[in-house]
Design a protein around this motif. Sequence first.
Motif, PDB file in Angstrom:
ATOM      1  N   GLU A 255      59.049 -19.901  81.137  1.00  0.00           N
ATOM      2  CA  GLU A 255      57.887 -20.148  81.912  1.00  0.00           C
ATOM      3  C   GLU A 255      56.429 -20.371  81.564  1.00  0.00           C
ATOM      4  O   GLU A 255      56.819 -21.495  81.874  1.00  0.00           O
ATOM      5  CB  GLU A 255      57.753 -18.723  80.232  1.00  0.00           C
TER       6      GLU A 255
ATOM      7  N   ASP B 195      48.420 -10.291  75.793  1.00  0.00           N
ATOM      8  CA  ASP B 195      49.840 -11.122  75.727  1.00  0.00           C
ATOM      9  C   ASP B 195      48.742 -11.814  75.357  1.00  0.00           C
ATOM     10  O   ASP B 195      47.272 -11.807  75.771  1.00  0.00           O
ATOM     11  CB  ASP B 195      49.919 -11.296  76.912  1.00  0.00           C
ATOM     12  N   TRP B 196      48.997 -13.422  74.362  1.00  0.00           N
ATOM     13  CA  TRP B 196      48.721 -14.499  74.388  1.00  0.00           C
ATOM     14  C   TRP B 196      47.333 -14.983  74.331  1.00  0.00           C
ATOM     15  O   TRP B 196      47.896 -15.647  75.213  1.00  0.00           O
ATOM     16  CB  TRP B 196      49.410 -14.949  73.444  1.00  0.00           C
TER      17      TRP B 196
ATOM     18  N   TRP C 144      50.536 -15.662  64.538  1.00  0.00           N
ATOM     19  CA  TRP C 144      51.432 -13.949  64.841  1.00  0.00           C
ATOM     20  C   TRP C 144      51.471 -13.005  63.724  1.00  0.00           C
ATOM     21  O   TRP C 144      51.615 -12.269  63.467  1.00  0.00           O
ATOM     22  CB  TRP C 144      52.599 -14.950  64.150  1.00  0.00           C
TER      23      TRP C 144
ATOM     24  N   ASP D 291      57.835 -12.756  68.813  1.00  0.00           N
ATOM     25  CA  ASP D 291      58.798 -12.837  70.089  1.00  0.00           C
ATOM     26  C   ASP D 291      60.286 -13.264  69.466  1.00  0.00           C
ATOM     27  O   ASP D 291      60.352 -13.229  68.592  1.00  0.00           O
ATOM     28  CB  ASP D 291      58.419 -14.463  70.655  1.00  0.00           C
TER      29      ASP D 291
ATOM     30  N   ARG E 208      49.274 -17.479  87.217  1.00  0.00           N
ATOM     31  CA  ARG E 208      49.527 -15.976  86.199  1.00  0.00           C
ATOM     32  C   ARG E 208      48.460 -15.303  85.542  1.00  0.00           C
ATOM     33  O   ARG E 208      48.002 -14.776  84.880  1.00  0.00           O
ATOM     34  CB  ARG E 208      50.687 -15.929  84.892  1.00  0.00           C
TER      35      ARG E 208
ATOM     36  N   LYS F 211      56.602  -5.027  77.641  1.00  0.00           N
ATOM     37  CA  LYS F 211      56.008  -6.333  78.383  1.00  0.00           C
ATOM     38  C   LYS F 211      56.012  -6.525  79.137  1.00  0.00           C
ATOM     39  O   LYS F 211      57.279  -6.335  79.882  1.00  0.00           O
ATOM     40  CB  LYS F 211      55.500  -7.286  77.366  1.00  0.00           C
ATOM     41  N   HIS F 212      55.755  -7.361  80.492  1.00  0.00           N
ATOM     42  CA  HIS F 212      54.279  -7.511  80.497  1.00  0.00           C
ATOM     43  C   HIS F 212      53.191  -6.855  80.929  1.00  0.00           C
ATOM     44  O   HIS F 212      53.598  -6.389  82.564  1.00  0.00           O
ATOM     45  CB  HIS F 212      54.066  -8.367  80.293  1.00  0.00           C
TER      46      HIS F 212
ATOM     47  N   ARG G 117      60.015 -16.696  85.800  1.00  0.00           N
ATOM     48  CA  ARG G 117      60.505 -16.206  84.377  1.00  0.00           C
ATOM     49  C   ARG G 117      61.528 -14.421  84.757  1.00  0.00           C
ATOM     50  O   ARG G 117      61.979 -13.667  83.699  1.00  0.00           O
ATOM     51  CB  ARG G 117      59.340 -15.317  83.327  1.00  0.00           C
TER      52      ARG G 117
ATOM     53  N   LEU H  95      58.444  -9.192  69.664  1.00  0.00           N
ATOM     54  CA  LEU H  95      57.788  -8.909  71.280  1.00  0.00           C
ATOM     55  C   LEU H  95      58.584  -9.181  72.432  1.00  0.00           C
ATOM     56  O   LEU H  95      58.811  -9.762  73.040  1.00  0.00           O
ATOM     57  CB  LEU H  95      56.802 -10.269  71.528  1.00  0.00           C
TER      58      LEU H  95
ATOM     59  N   SER I 100      58.356 -18.973  75.590  1.00  0.00           N
ATOM     60  CA  SER I 100      57.794 -18.014  74.050  1.00  0.00           C
ATOM     61  C   SER I 100      59.509 -17.709  73.636  1.00  0.00           C
ATOM     62  O   SER I 100      59.275 -16.731  72.704  1.00  0.00           O
ATOM     63  CB  SER I 100      57.113 -17.201  74.773  1.00  0.00           C
TER      64      SER I 100
ATOM     65  N   MET J 243      52.423  -4.034  75.763  1.00  0.00           N
ATOM     66  CA  MET J 243      51.512  -5.877  75.422  1.00  0.00           C
ATOM     67  C   MET J 243      50.930  -6.039  77.259  1.00  0.00           C
ATOM     68  O   MET J 243      51.741  -5.722  77.962  1.00  0.00           O
ATOM     69  CB  MET J 243      52.261  -6.787  74.875  1.00  0.00           C
TER      70      MET J 243
ATOM     71  N   TYR K 173      48.899 -11.320  81.821  1.00  0.00           N
ATOM     72  CA  TYR K 173      47.438 -11.810  81.397  1.00  0.00           C
ATOM     73  C   TYR K 173      46.742 -11.717  82.880  1.00  0.00           C
ATOM     74  O   TYR K 173      45.464 -11.781  83.392  1.00  0.00           O
ATOM     75  CB  TYR K 173      48.557 -13.667  81.750  1.00  0.00           C
TER      76      TYR K 173
ATOM     77  N   ARG L 144      62.752 -15.170  66.328  1.00  0.00           N
ATOM     78  CA  ARG L 144      61.549 -16.023  66.894  1.00  0.00           C
ATOM     79  C   ARG L 144      60.433 -16.092  66.105  1.00  0.00           C
ATOM     80  O   ARG L 144      59.308 -16.182  66.826  1.00  0.00           O
ATOM     81  CB  ARG L 144      61.046 -16.880  68.855  1.00  0.00           C
TER      82      ARG L 144
HETATM   83  C1  BGC Z   1      54.379 -14.812  76.542  1.00  0.00           C
HETATM   84  C2  BGC Z   1      54.601 -13.743  76.373  1.00  0.00           C
HETATM   85  C3  BGC Z   1      55.014 -13.810  74.324  1.00  0.00           C
HETATM   86  C4  BGC Z   1      53.293 -14.280  73.993  1.00  0.00           C
HETATM   87  C5  BGC Z   1      53.673 -14.940  72.434  1.00  0.00           C
HETATM   88  C6  BGC Z   1      53.019 -15.741  75.813  1.00  0.00           C
HETATM   89  O1  BGC Z   1      52.113 -16.595  76.606  1.00  0.00           O
HETATM   90  O2  BGC Z   1      53.944 -14.669  78.442  1.00  0.00           O
HETATM   91  O3  BGC Z   1      55.689 -13.082  76.451  1.00  0.00           O
HETATM   92  O4  BGC Z   1      55.375 -12.562  73.708  1.00  0.00           O
HETATM   93  O5  BGC Z   1      52.800 -16.072  74.936  1.00  0.00           O
HETATM   94  O6  BGC Z   1      53.985 -15.588  71.689  1.00  0.00           O
END
Ligand code: BGC
Length: 775
Positions: A445, A247-248, A43, A60, A179, A168-169, A135, A121, A377, A212, A215, A66
Motif C-alpha cells: 500500500e 478512509d483514515w 480505531w 482492518d 492517492r 472500500k475504497h 495495492r 474494514l 494497513s 469507506m 482518499y 488487525r
Molecule cells: C487504508 C484503508 C485502511 C485504513 C485504516 C488506510 O490507509 O487505505 O484501506 O482501512 O487505512 O488502516
Amino acid sequence: MTDTLNPATNAAAASAIDRTAAEVVADLTLEEKASLTSGASFWTTKPVERVGLPAIMLTDGPHGVRKQREGSDHLGIGDSVPATCFPPAVALGSSFDPELLERVGAALGEESQAERVGVLLGPGINIKRSPLCGRNFEYLSEDPLVSGVLGSALVRGLQSQGVGASLKHFAANNQEADRMRVSADIDERPLREIYLRGFQRVVEDEQPWTVMCSYNRLNGVYTSEDPWLLTKVLRDEWGFDGLVVSDWGAVNERVTGLAAGLDLEMPSSEGRTDAELVAAVRSGVLDERLLDTAARRNVELVQKAVRGARSSQVERVETYDADAHHALAREVAAASIVLLKNDDAVLPLAAGATGEGTAVAVIGELARTPRYQGAGSSQINPTRLDNALDEIRAHAGAGAEVPFAAGYADDGAISEELTAEAVAAASAADTVLLFLGVPAALESEGFDRDDIELPAAQLALADAVIAANPRTVVVLANGGVVRLSGLADRVPAIVEGWLLGQAGGGAIADVLYGVVNPSGRLAETIPVRLADSPAYLDFPGEHSHVRYGEGLFVGYRWYDARELEVSYPFGHGLSYTAFAYSDASVSADDSGLTVRVTVTNTGDRNGAEVVQVYTSLPGSRVVRAPRELKGFAKVALAAGVSREIVVHVRREDLAYWDTRVDRWVVEGGAYAVEVGASSRDIRATASVEVEGDAVRVPLTMDSSMGEVFAHPVASQLIMQAFAAGGDSATSALIADPSLFKMMESFPVGRLAGFPGGPFGREQVEQLLAAANAQG
Ligand code: BGC
C-alpha cells in the motif's frame, strides 16, 4: 475506552440501544451530535455515556483481523493481536468461488466478535486498472462482475456474524501514486460500467453496514466531499442505508464532507473538526438536520454492532477455533492457486517415491520464507505460518529426501555460491520446484510498482537452473501479475501462487502433489508485456490528474478489442482433469438470461471447473467490448460425472449506462452468448433475442437527420410531409442511400434553414413537437 460490544459489561448501553436512533439523537446536544461523527481514537468511535451510547471498534481488514494491541503505535501500523491471515483478495479473486468466500467472511466475523470488533474494514473491491497498482494484492479482479459477486459473498459472510463490513475504497482508487490527492478523471460510461458497478452490486445485494470513501478525487472532487457520489448515487440510486466512513485521513473539509454525505471521520481529529461542525451549524452554514442525519447513522451503526454482539453465541464471542480457521485458510488458498501451465502432466508429483525418477529438489528462498500477504494497513499478525518447503517434505513422505537450495538471499540478492548450490541440487533431481516471486519491499500500500518484472537476480537463477534441469516447475509468489513471457516457454509447468495467507505453504504442497486438484482461474490478465496493458499510456497521470483514457476497455476487454496476444488470458486456469462442454442453450425472460450447459469431467480425477458466460451484442449502437463476463459458476465434478449447469445472467447486467438519459439501458437485439473455460477458450456460442428498454430521447432542432428518421413517429410524419409537399430534390435525397448517408449527420434544424428546402424552421419545429408528443 468503554468496552461496549459486550453488553453484559455495560448495562446502561441498553438505554441507547433499544430506542430508535432518531430518539437517541433527539436527546443529544449539538456538541454531542458533532462528536459522534468523528472517532475517539485511531480505531474507536466516541461514546455518549450520558445517554448510554457505547463506543465501537473498527479495525482492518480485509483478509484478517488487525486489531492493534493497547499502547501500540499511534500511526496504526504496528503490532496487532494474532489472527488468522486468510489469503489476500488477489488469491480470493482467483477462487471464483462465492460460497467459499462467504465462509471466509463468516470466519472473519467470528474472529472480529472474539476481539470485540464491530466493523471490519473490508472488502476492497477496486478494479485492477493497471498491473502496476501497488495495492492490487488487496483487490479481487479487473472485472466488475467478479469483484461484485465475490465482494458480496465476503460481506454476506461477515455480516452473518453480526459484524459490519466496510466496502472500500469508494471510489476509483485504482493506484497508490499520489492517492491522497489525485483526481481519477473518468468518463461516465466506464465510471458506471466498470468502476462503480461492483460497488453497486454489493450495496444493493448485501447492504454493507458501512462504505469507506477513498482518499482520491473523482473527476476533480474529493470523494469524501462529493454529494453526487455519496448521496445521489450511493443512497438515492442504490438505496444504501448504512454509514459512510472516511478512509483514515481522507477528510479534506469536514463541513463540506458532512453535507455531501460523509457520516464519520476517522481517525480522531481530537475535536478540532467537531468544533468546525458546531460553528457551521451555529452560523447557519450547515443545516443542523444534516448533522442529525449523520449522527443518527452513527447511532444506528453502534446499535447494529451491539445487537450483533448480543446475537452471537457466547462461545463465539469469547473465542474462535484457530485450528479450524487455519484449515479453512488452507482450503481457500488451495482453491485460489492457478495452474497456468502443465505440459506433459509434469504435475502432480507422485508422493513417496524417491530415487526412481520422481525425486524433487526445492529451490528458492521463498519456499522457506514465504511471502504470504502484502504490506500496509492489511498486514495481519498470523496465528501460525506454514512454509512450502516443510509441507512439500511432509507430502513427499517419510524417508524421502527433498534437497533445498536457497538460490537467492532473503533480500533477493544472488551470489555465485548460492547459484552453484542451486545448480547442483537441480542437476541431481528429477524435477525441480523453483520458487520465484516479487520481493515484499516492492509491493505495498502507498506506492505502485515500476514494472511487472521478476527480479533480475531470480531470472538469472532461473536461467542457470533450467539449463541444469529443464524439468523445472516454477511456483510464483506475487501480489500483482508478473511478466512471464520469456520464461513460460522454457519450463513445462507454472503454478501461480499469488499471496496465499498463513496456510499457503500447505496449499501449494497440496496442489503440487495432487491432494487438491487446482481450480483457480485468473481474475486478471497476464499480459505479454507491460506496454500492452490498457492504462499503460495513462498511468499514474501527472500533476494530480490521471485520465482513464482506455475508457471501458479495462483488462480482457482491452486485450480482446485490440486483438493482443496475452501470456495467460482472464479466466484461464488448468486442472489435473479435463472438462467437456455440450448441449449449451440460452433463453431470455424478464429477469435476464438462463444459460444451460452440460459439463462432463472426462478425466480420471475429481475436480472443479469454472463455467464462464460472456455476452456481446453484435451491431450494437454503443461502444462495447468484444465480450464481457456476465455470469459464472464453480462446479465440483467427480471423475466421469456429467451435470447440467445453469448460470443466470441478470437482466440489469446486460445494461449499458446511457449518457443521453442518465440511466441503465438494456439495448434490444440478438445477443451473442459465449460459454467458456476462459475468455479465450470459448466452448459454445448461442444467440438470444433480448427485448430492449424503451429509451425516449426527445427530438430537437439539434437532432440529426439520422435520428429523426430512426424515430418511429417522426419518420412517418416527415414522409407524409414530403408526399404532400412534393419537393423533388429532398425526395431524391431520401431515396438515394449514399446521398442520405452523407446527410445523415446533418442537424435537422440546419437543413430546415437551407434555401429552397422543403420546410421552414417553424414547420420542422411543429413536426418534432408532434413526434415527441406521440412518443
Ligand atoms: C487504508 C484503508 C485502511 C485504513 C485504516 C488506510 O490507509 O487505505 O484501506 O482501512 O487505512 O488502516
